[in-house]
Design an enzyme around this catalytic site. Structure first.
Site, mmCIF file in Angstrom:
data_model
loop_
_atom_site.group_PDB
_atom_site.id
_atom_site.type_symbol
_atom_site.label_atom_id
_atom_site.label_comp_id
_atom_site.label_asym_id
_atom_site.label_seq_id
_atom_site.Cartn_x
_atom_site.Cartn_y
_atom_site.Cartn_z
ATOM 1 N N SER A 288 -10.307 7.729 30.128
ATOM 2 C CA SER A 288 -9.471 6.574 29.814
ATOM 3 C C SER A 288 -9.826 5.323 30.597
ATOM 4 O O SER A 288 -9.002 4.761 31.329
ATOM 5 C CB SER A 288 -7.979 6.911 29.998
ATOM 6 O OG SER A 288 -7.201 6.047 29.198
ATOM 7 N N ASP B 204 -1.850 8.134 29.483
ATOM 8 C CA ASP B 204 -2.998 7.517 30.153
ATOM 9 C C ASP B 204 -2.565 6.390 31.067
ATOM 10 O O ASP B 204 -2.980 6.298 32.228
ATOM 11 C CB ASP B 204 -3.993 6.994 29.117
ATOM 12 C CG ASP B 204 -4.642 8.090 28.303
ATOM 13 O OD1 ASP B 204 -4.430 9.278 28.628
ATOM 14 O OD2 ASP B 204 -5.362 7.771 27.348
ATOM 15 N N GLU C 39 -2.487 -1.192 23.256
ATOM 16 C CA GLU C 39 -3.340 -0.293 22.472
ATOM 17 C C GLU C 39 -2.781 -0.097 21.062
ATOM 18 O O GLU C 39 -3.524 -0.029 20.090
ATOM 19 C CB GLU C 39 -3.478 1.040 23.205
ATOM 20 C CG GLU C 39 -4.739 1.776 22.848
ATOM 21 C CD GLU C 39 -5.345 2.531 24.020
ATOM 22 O OE1 GLU C 39 -5.990 3.539 23.762
ATOM 23 O OE2 GLU C 39 -5.185 2.112 25.175
#
Length: 375
Positions: A114, A160, A148
């Site tokens: 990540s 994450d 995101e």
């Protein structure tokens, strides 16, 4: 080069591993991530403008120039993660002004640790400090996640970003993805290490297959909720209910949902193993997770499966599994420190013979989450 002055700060933001609990963060599950010692370092300063933002990446040898009043998705991959963060901050707080940023990363891109969350959280954290925006850590985490969702198009869970911000040295984080309650779990690895083996392949998971898996789980859960009148959460789904509904769900949706239910339970059992210092049992749970990801959730690939099967032949490896979104990236291995060189050499030869690709690797440890570096 950014020159040091009173309006400058430096942030370090780590990537993350996930010890167990894959693809359940967006299914109300439990996960066990940890921040790692691979990170993005960002130097940020105010540039005196109202809205001009410049972000330079040494690793990608490219520059992003953006205007806070006309933010829209860009064409280059990493740009959208940064643009998304700026957008989410703008929605929440008008105090953001023009800035310049230089960033340098040693987080392996495309390896499932990540790097995107490290970028999102580091930028959000740094801007929050630089402009005194007043966001708490959970708000910064959600800014990264929403960036995101809204600019990259990946409907990721919160794991994450949570791990990147909240990591603690020598600990994993047991995160309840439904309530966001969490507990730090000590990891006593000695004499073992965490070895990441990178397949160096990417089978174009992108956002497509990831979002398909999410939709399949939602479809299965919706059917079960209607049938049994339960809460809309996999926490309330048992294997008995799944088995009774196998025909209605169909083989694919059944497999997806049964993996999720099994993995939620497996994480809880794995945490007990860690608390009891039983790394051997924990490793066996890792192998079980990989089998589920490969056969039921179908997010593995031949390269990942090959590396995990090879790990099973090494007595000094307690557990191994694919990690991350899938279709490439890394396997995570718990291996005795004296066997690392031997196994890496073994893998390098066998993997190259099989696929014609050189694998890469790194050893990592659980580390602290995003923080300011004192100059």
């Amino acid at each position: 080069m950014i020159e040091a002055n009173g309006n400058q700060l430096i942030v370090r933001s780590p990537g993350r591993i996930n010890l167990i609990g894959e693809h359940v963060d967006y299914n109300d599950g439990f996960v066990l991530p940890a921040a790692i010692d691979k990170s993005i370092t960002m130097t940020l300063r105010k540039n005196g403008s109202k809205s001009r933002c410049t972000i330079k990446s040494k690793g990608f040898d490219s520059v992003l120039v953006a205007d806070l009043y006309s933010l829209k998705p860009g064409t280059e991959g990493w740009h959208n993660y940064a643009l998304g963060v700026l957008h989410e901050i703008q929605v929440l707080n008008p105090g953001l002004k023009g800035f310049d940023c230089e960033m340098e990363s040693n987080v392996p891109v495309g390896s499932g640790v990540s790097s995107s969350a490290a970028l999102e959280c580091g930028l959000a954290f740094g801007l929050n400090e630089l402009f005194e925006l007043g966001f708490d850590k959970l708000e910064l985490i959600k800014i990264g996640q929403n960036a995101e969702h809204n600019f990259v198009g990946t409907k990721c869970g919160i794991m994450d970003q949570f791990a990147s911000v909240m990591g603690k040295e020598n600990h994993a984080i047991l995160l309840d993805c439904q309530s966001l309650d969490f507990e730090y779990i000590p990891i006593k690895l000695e004499p073992y290490r965490l070895l990441m083996l990178n397949t160096n392949v990417s089978h174009n998971l992108s956002t497509g297959e990831y979002n398909i898996r999410r939709e399949q789980c939602e479809e299965g859960l919706e059917l079960l909720v209607k049938k049994y009148g339960i809460e809309s959460s996999f926490r309330d789904v048992s294997m008995k209910k799944l088995d009774e509904s196998k025909k209605e769900l169909g083989p694919i949706i059944y497999d997806r949902c049964s993996y999720v239910v099994e993995e939620i339970k497996r994480v809880q059992e794995a945490v007990v193993a860690l608390k009891n210092d039983n790394l051997g049992l924990f490793g066996r749970f890792m192998f079980e997770t990989h089998r589920g990801l490969s056969k039921k959730y179908e997010v593995s690939c031949p390269e990942l499966d090959f590396l995990v099967e090879l790990a099973k032949t090494e007595p000094q490896i307690l557990g191994a599994r694919m990690m991350g979104g899938g279709f490439g990236g890394c396997t995570l291995n718990i291996i005795h420190k004296k066997s690392i060189d031997h196994f890496v050499n073994k893998v390098s030869v066998a993997y190259k013979d099989k696929f014609g690709i050189d694998p890469s690797y790194f050893v990592t440890v659980p580390s602290d989450g995003t923080y300011l570096i004192k100059e």
